[in-house]
Design a protein around this motif. Structure first.
Motif, short mmCIF file in Angstrom:
data_model
loop_
_atom_site.label_atom_id
_atom_site.label_comp_id
_atom_site.label_asym_id
_atom_site.label_seq_id
_atom_site.Cartn_x
_atom_site.Cartn_y
_atom_site.Cartn_z
N SER A 147 0.83 -1.20 0.00
CA SER A 147 0.00 0.00 0.00
C SER A 147 0.87 1.24 0.00
N GLN A 148 0.26 2.35 -0.35
CA GLN A 148 0.98 3.63 -0.33
C GLN A 148 1.42 3.95 1.09
N GLU A 149 0.63 3.52 2.09
CA GLU A 149 1.00 3.77 3.47
C GLU A 149 2.29 3.06 3.85
N VAL A 150 2.49 1.85 3.29
CA VAL A 150 3.73 1.12 3.57
C VAL A 150 4.92 1.88 3.03
N TRP A 151 4.79 2.47 1.85
CA TRP A 151 5.92 3.16 1.23
C TRP A 151 6.15 4.55 1.81
N PHE A 152 5.08 5.29 2.09
CA PHE A 152 5.24 6.70 2.43
C PHE A 152 4.74 7.08 3.82
N GLY A 153 4.16 6.14 4.56
CA GLY A 153 3.63 6.46 5.87
C GLY A 153 2.15 6.82 5.77
N ALA A 154 1.54 7.00 6.91
CA ALA A 154 0.11 7.30 6.96
C ALA A 154 -0.18 8.64 6.30
N GLN A 155 -1.25 8.68 5.57
CA GLN A 155 -1.65 9.91 4.92
C GLN A 155 -2.39 10.79 5.91
N PRO A 156 -2.25 12.09 5.80
CA PRO A 156 -2.96 12.98 6.71
C PRO A 156 -4.47 12.91 6.51
N VAL A 157 -5.19 13.17 7.55
CA VAL A 157 -6.64 13.17 7.47
C VAL A 157 -7.07 14.58 7.11
N ALA A 158 -7.70 14.72 5.96
CA ALA A 158 -8.17 16.03 5.51
C ALA A 158 -9.46 16.37 6.23
N SER A 159 -9.73 17.64 6.33
CA SER A 159 -10.92 18.10 7.05
C SER A 159 -12.18 17.99 6.21
N GLY A 160 -12.09 17.44 5.05
CA GLY A 160 -13.25 17.31 4.18
C GLY A 160 -13.21 18.30 3.02
N ALA A 161 -12.61 19.45 3.25
CA ALA A 161 -12.49 20.45 2.20
C ALA A 161 -11.29 20.12 1.33
N PRO A 162 -11.44 20.15 0.02
CA PRO A 162 -10.30 19.83 -0.85
C PRO A 162 -9.25 20.94 -0.80
N LEU A 163 -8.03 20.56 -1.09
CA LEU A 163 -6.95 21.54 -1.16
C LEU A 163 -7.11 22.36 -2.43
N SER A 164 -6.69 23.60 -2.37
CA SER A 164 -6.74 24.45 -3.56
C SER A 164 -5.60 24.07 -4.49
N ARG A 165 -5.68 24.54 -5.71
CA ARG A 165 -4.60 24.29 -6.68
C ARG A 165 -3.29 24.86 -6.17
N ALA A 166 -3.32 26.05 -5.58
CA ALA A 166 -2.10 26.67 -5.06
C ALA A 166 -1.50 25.82 -3.94
N GLU A 167 -2.34 25.24 -3.09
CA GLU A 167 -1.84 24.41 -1.99
C GLU A 167 -1.18 23.14 -2.52
N VAL A 168 -1.79 22.52 -3.50
CA VAL A 168 -1.22 21.31 -4.09
C VAL A 168 0.09 21.63 -4.80
N GLN A 169 0.10 22.73 -5.54
CA GLN A 169 1.33 23.12 -6.26
C GLN A 169 2.43 23.49 -5.26
N ALA A 170 2.07 24.17 -4.18
CA ALA A 170 3.06 24.53 -3.16
C ALA A 170 3.65 23.27 -2.54
N ASP A 171 2.81 22.29 -2.25
CA ASP A 171 3.29 21.03 -1.69
C ASP A 171 4.27 20.36 -2.64
N LEU A 172 3.93 20.31 -3.92
CA LEU A 172 4.81 19.72 -4.92
C LEU A 172 6.12 20.49 -5.02
N ASN A 173 6.04 21.82 -4.99
CA ASN A 173 7.27 22.63 -5.07
C ASN A 173 8.19 22.36 -3.89
N LEU A 174 7.63 22.19 -2.70
CA LEU A 174 8.45 21.88 -1.52
C LEU A 174 9.03 20.48 -1.61
#
Length: 116
Positions: free
Chosen positions: A28-55
């Motif tokens: 599973s992805q959890e085995v490779w990368f660890g537990a995924q964060p629990v989102a609050s239900g609201a999707p991330l914005s495009r800027a948030e996803v792009q910022a995460d990728l940039n980091l």
């Protein structure tokens, strides 16, 4: 007739072997990368996803996960993952989202404060 029976037997054996291999669960992805964060239900914005990728890229993890191999056992991977987690949970994330013209949502904050 005898050749046909041999071909059918070989095909059946090959099909059974392939079915067993195909049904084996991949890690599973959890085995490779660890537990995924629990989102609050609201999707991330495009800027948030792009910022995460940039980091992720800034930490150099894109270079270690290139191709068909994964370097999770490599000490450099652990160092770069720690750098990414520090960037992602620090003010650099908020600054990157703002640089991209967005704002950090509650979902982005939940991801930011939890472990990747």
């Amino acid at each position: 007739m005898k050749n046909t029976q041999h071909l059918i037997a070989i095909a059946a054996l090959a099909a059974a072997t392939f079915a067993g291999t195909a049904s084996a669960a991949a890690p599973s992805q959890e085995v490779w990368f660890g537990a995924q964060p629990v989102a609050s239900g609201a999707p991330l914005s495009r800027a948030e996803v792009q910022a995460d990728l940039n980091l992720w890229n800034r930490a150099g993890l894109n270079e270690l996960n290139a191709g068909d191999h994964n370097d999770v056992a490599n000490p450099a991977y652990a160092q770069r993952l720690a750098a990414y987690q520090r960037l992602r949970s620090g003010p650099e994330y908020v600054a990157e989202v703002q640089r991209l013209g967005g704002s950090v949502s509650t979902a982005g904050t939940a991801v930011q404060t939890s472990a990747h």
